[in-house]
Structure formats: C-alpha cells, structure tokens
Design an enzyme around this catalytic site. Structure first.
Site, PDB file in Angstrom:
ATOM      1  N   ASP A 174       9.318   2.700  -0.232  1.00  0.00           N
ATOM      2  CA  ASP A 174       8.271   3.363   0.539  1.00  0.00           C
ATOM      3  C   ASP A 174       8.481   2.977   2.002  1.00  0.00           C
ATOM      4  O   ASP A 174       8.076   1.896   2.429  1.00  0.00           O
ATOM      5  CB  ASP A 174       6.890   2.937   0.031  1.00  0.00           C
TER       6      ASP A 174
ATOM      7  N   TYR B 226       0.862  -1.188   0.000  1.00  0.00           N
ATOM      8  CA  TYR B 226       0.000   0.000   0.000  1.00  0.00           C
ATOM      9  C   TYR B 226       0.890   1.227   0.000  1.00  0.00           C
ATOM     10  O   TYR B 226       1.834   1.323   0.784  1.00  0.00           O
ATOM     11  CB  TYR B 226      -0.884  -0.002   1.247  1.00  0.00           C
TER      12      TYR B 226
ATOM     13  N   LYS C  10       4.298   8.984   8.815  1.00  0.00           N
ATOM     14  CA  LYS C  10       4.083   8.380  10.136  1.00  0.00           C
ATOM     15  C   LYS C  10       5.103   8.857  11.185  1.00  0.00           C
ATOM     16  O   LYS C  10       5.017   9.990  11.622  1.00  0.00           O
ATOM     17  CB  LYS C  10       4.003   6.859   9.989  1.00  0.00           C
TER      18      LYS C  10
HETATM   19  C1  LIG Z   1       0.414   4.662   5.726  1.00  0.00           C
HETATM   20  C2  LIG Z   1       1.180   4.384   4.504  1.00  0.00           C
HETATM   21  C3  LIG Z   1       1.127   5.237   3.384  1.00  0.00           C
HETATM   22  C4  LIG Z   1       0.170   6.389   3.302  1.00  0.00           C
HETATM   23  O1  LIG Z   1       0.452   7.373   4.229  1.00  0.00           O
HETATM   24  P1  LIG Z   1      -0.729   8.442   4.584  1.00  0.00           P
HETATM   25  O2  LIG Z   1      -0.062   9.383   5.525  1.00  0.00           O
HETATM   26  O3  LIG Z   1      -1.822   7.620   5.212  1.00  0.00           O
HETATM   27  O4  LIG Z   1      -1.142   9.070   3.320  1.00  0.00           O
HETATM   28  C5  LIG Z   1       1.957   4.981   2.330  1.00  0.00           C
HETATM   29  N1  LIG Z   1       2.810   3.940   2.349  1.00  0.00           N
HETATM   30  C6  LIG Z   1       2.887   3.098   3.393  1.00  0.00           C
HETATM   31  C7  LIG Z   1       3.876   1.982   3.366  1.00  0.00           C
HETATM   32  C8  LIG Z   1       2.065   3.284   4.497  1.00  0.00           C
HETATM   33  O5  LIG Z   1       2.120   2.411   5.515  1.00  0.00           O
END
Ligand SMILES: *Cc1c(COP(=O)(O)O)cnc(C)c1O
Length: 428
Positions: A240, A145, A268
């Site tokens: 990511d 994701y 995060k």
């Molecule tokens: C949470 C998450 C996102 C998205 O971040 P948001 O701040 O919710 O837009 C993208 N990549 C990974 C791996 C994530 O865990």
C-alpha cells in the site's frame, strides 16, 4: 492570540449539517482538543484560514501536495482540461498517459487501473489478490491504515487510531474473519501465521513504511523477509503505497528498499490534489480484472480527465528526481532542528524520518510498531500542536500522523518552524 471568529461560526454551522462537522474524522481536532480552522485558500507552503491567519503547512492535504499548494502546472492543466469537459465515461487520452507514467516510474507495475481514492485502490487490490490466488485470508499489520475498507478496519491506524476506534462498528465479524492481524516488524508472527494458514493466505497487505501511526521504518531485512515468505507460499505481496508512492521517490518505498511487490496501491500524490487512486502490478494478475477476467472492479469517474490532468502534471514535474533531493534535504534540516530544539528544552522526542516524511513522537524510546507508538505522550503532543498553531505552523492534529515537506517549502520556512518549536517546546 489568533482570531478565529469566522472559523468558529463556520464550525457551528457545520456541526448542524455534517456529522462531527467534518467530512473525514481526523480533521475534527478531537485528539488535540479545540475546533478546526476552515481553510479558504492555499498557495505554495502556506494555508490561509477564514480569519485570514496564515500557516506554514506540513500536512499538505495529508500528502498529495508534494509540489506545494496550487502549483502553476496543476492549476493550468486542470483549467485547460475543464474547458473540454469534466467527465466523459469514455476512454480518454490522459488515462493512457497516466498509465505510461506510472509504469515507467515503478518497475513492478506492468499494468495499472485508476480509481478515485486510496480506499478504492486497497479494496480492489485485495479483491484481486483473492480472485487471483483463489484464497481468502489476508494478513495486515497493527497500526497500518489502508483506508476505510470493511475487512481492513481492524487495528487500523490514522483517524481510526487517533479516535480510539481501530476496529469500526458496522463491520460484521464475518467480514474481518478472513483478516489476520499481526504486529509490524515481527518476523516470528508472520512465520507463525503461514505455518497455521499458509495454503489459505491470499496475500499480505502493508504500508512498506507505516505512516498512519506516526512514522516508523521496517527493520533491516524485514521487507525482504516478507517478499520471500509470500513468494514461498504463492501468496501475493501487496504494497500500500498510497502515502509513500511518488513521495519517497518515483518508485516509492519499493524503489528505496529494492523490493518487487506483486501489487501496489497508489493515491494522494498520484492525483495531484484531486480524488484519485490506482492499483497495479504484474500483467498476469491485473488481467484477472473485468472485462478480461472474473474479478469485477469499476468506477463511473475512474480515469476522470480533470483528475488525470492534475496527476499527470505532478508526475511529469517529478520525473527528473530533482524535487526529491530538495524535499529530502529540507526535511532532514527540519528534523535536525526540531531534535535540537527539544534537547535544549529538555523534552524527550523521537524524530523519525524517511525522505520528506517525518514524525516527532513525544516518546522516550525509538518506535518500531504500533504498541511502541502508543507509549508516546499524547497530552504533550496536543499542547505542542496548539502552541505551533499559535505560532503560525500547522502540523497534523494527531500524534499518529506523518508530516510532509513540499517543494514549495524553503530554508526560511524551516528556520521559522524550528524557531517556533524552540519557543513552544520550552513551554511544554
Ligand atoms: C490515505 C491512505 C489510504 C486511504 O486513501 P483515501 O484516499 O483516504 O481513501 C490508504 N492507505 C494509506 C497508506 C494511506 O495513507
């Protein structure tokens, strides 16, 4: 039984004015049944709901709360900074401090730009990868994701997977036609894609440790392979690390596995609980961004002083590495305790963990990719989730999410959690 009258009343009102009653879909408890509780305050490892029930929290606002909730250093930094203005839209010193902290912690990052969410970070990194390479195709993996970016909402994890909508309506096929989706941990699949499309592939984006379909690890040598094949085709490797960054160590997953990606995305933890994202990498690539280069990317609130103050406070608290030793050891104790509780109860589980992140799959065999994650028993997970909630333990309301231990958890919290799990597992 927990009382839930206040939360119920709030949710009924919320349903009238917010789609599904929530501002982000997984919060709605759809995968586990029932209605969400409303949080009114949180401190350390504990969250209190509107009915004054308290929970030991393993969601940690979905990852950011690595120091626990409302840590003194963050509250003080935000309060102090707010006194002098909440947003300028003019460069501020905290942005420079933040950039230096990231660059010092993550060797692959020579320059970094701040934005407001993980989604913005991945969206911008992909645009940059395309602009830099002058190529269009991006490889992503099933179950990973990367936020709700149009072109990446194909076979996506997290809420998309939880709610059975890994591909979203409202995304024209043209937008995803340049996205190649492959199974994770499958070397031949990637070789095949490069054989077919090599000169058109701008890059590969991945969660180096996929943690949005539960949690599974890259097989030995897999990340090295991705590094080599992208370099060999002059494609970019984009990590990511929105979840793993500053969570699996100061240098994130790339530090743990010793891989140097071309670009990295953060979110995060880096925002200390405020809305922050960031992406960075080699100067040569980052300099393609406006105003120096042709790739446009911007943000009214990017580098916002409150968000930077919170993020800087957290990163400074992590700098000596002591937090990681503590949370990794606690997470190991938790995983070991849960595995034992399941064994005693005769319940088949797979405890998968790295550092302070873990997932308890109700599955018969170890999980290495999304297809295997889908084999887990989600009805059983739902019963487990509600059982744990009754016992005062809050885990993510989906089998396809990771859990987090924070520096505010302690041995007593872990013991209490394992005792609750022992009881709940016997009833499954
Ligand atoms: C949470 C998450 C996102 C998205 O971040 P948001 O701040 O919710 O837009 C993208 N990549 C990974 C791996 C994530 O865990």
């Amino acid at each position: 039984m927990r009382s839930s009258a206040e939360s119920q009343a709030l949710f009924e009102k919320a349903l009238q004015c917010i789609p599904g009653g929530v501002n982000s879909p997984v919060r709605a408890f759809r995968a586990v049944g029932g209605n969400p509780f409303f949080a009114v305050r949180a401190s350390g490892a504990t969250v209190w709901d509107a009915d004054d029930n308290e929970y030991i929290d393993y969601v940690g606002t979905w990852g950011p709360a690595i120091l626990g909730h409302a840590p003194r250093v963050v509250v003080d930094a935000v309060q102090k900074t707010a006194e002098h203005g909440t947003s300028f839209g003019i460069p501020n010193p905290l942005e420079v401090r933040m950039a230096e902290l990231v660059i010092n912690a993550v060797p692959s990052v020579e320059k970094v730009r701040m934005c407001n969410s993980g989604t913005e970070a991945t969206m911008s990194a992909i645009r940059l990868a395309r602009g830099f390479t002058k190529r269009n195709k991006i490889i992503k993996f099933e179950g990973c994701y990367h936020g709700h970016v149009d072109s990446l909402l194909v076979k996506a994890g997290s809420g998309a997977l939880t709610l059975g909508q890994p591909d979203s309506a409202g995304v024209p096929p043209e937008f995803t036609s340049q996205t190649i989706v492959l199974p994770f941990n499958d070397v031949e699949a990637v070789r095949g894609a490069f054989a077919d499309h090599g000169p058109d592939i701008a890059g590969i984006i991945l969660e180096p440790v996929p943690a949005n379909a539960g949690l599974y690890l890259p097989r030995d040598g897999y990340l090295e392979f991705l590094r080599e094949i992208t370099a060999g085709h002059e494609s970019l490797l984009v990590f990511d690390e929105v979840m793993t960054g500053f969570r699996l160590g100061l240098a994130g997953a790339q530090g743990r596995f010793g891989i140097t990606p071309d670009l990295s995305c953060f979110g995060k933890v880096i925002g200390g609980g405020l809305p922050v994202g960031a992406f960075g990498g080699r100067s040569e690539i980052m300099d393609c961004l406006a105003p120096d280069g042709p790739v446009y990317q911007a943000g009214t609130l990017s580098g916002n002083p409150l968000a930077m103050a919170a993020g800087v406070a957290v990163l400074e608290a992590l700098t000596d590495g002591a937090v990681y030793e503590k949370i990794d050891a606690l997470a190991q104790a938790l995983s070991d305790g849960l595995a034992k509780a399941a064994k005693v109860a005769g319940v088949a589980v797979q405890l998968q963990r790295i550092g302070s992140m873990s997932c308890c799959y109700f599955a018969n065999a170890p999980v290495h990719n999304m297809a295997e994650a889908m084999q887990s028993d989600r009805d059983r997970f739902g019963k487990y989730f509600h059982g744990m909630l009754e016992e005062g333990v809050y885990i993510a309301p989906s089998q396809f999410e990771a859990g987090f231990v924070s520096a505010a958890h302690d041995e007593a919290a872990i013991e209490k959690t394992v005792a609750a799990a022992s009881k709940v597992m016997k009833s499954l």
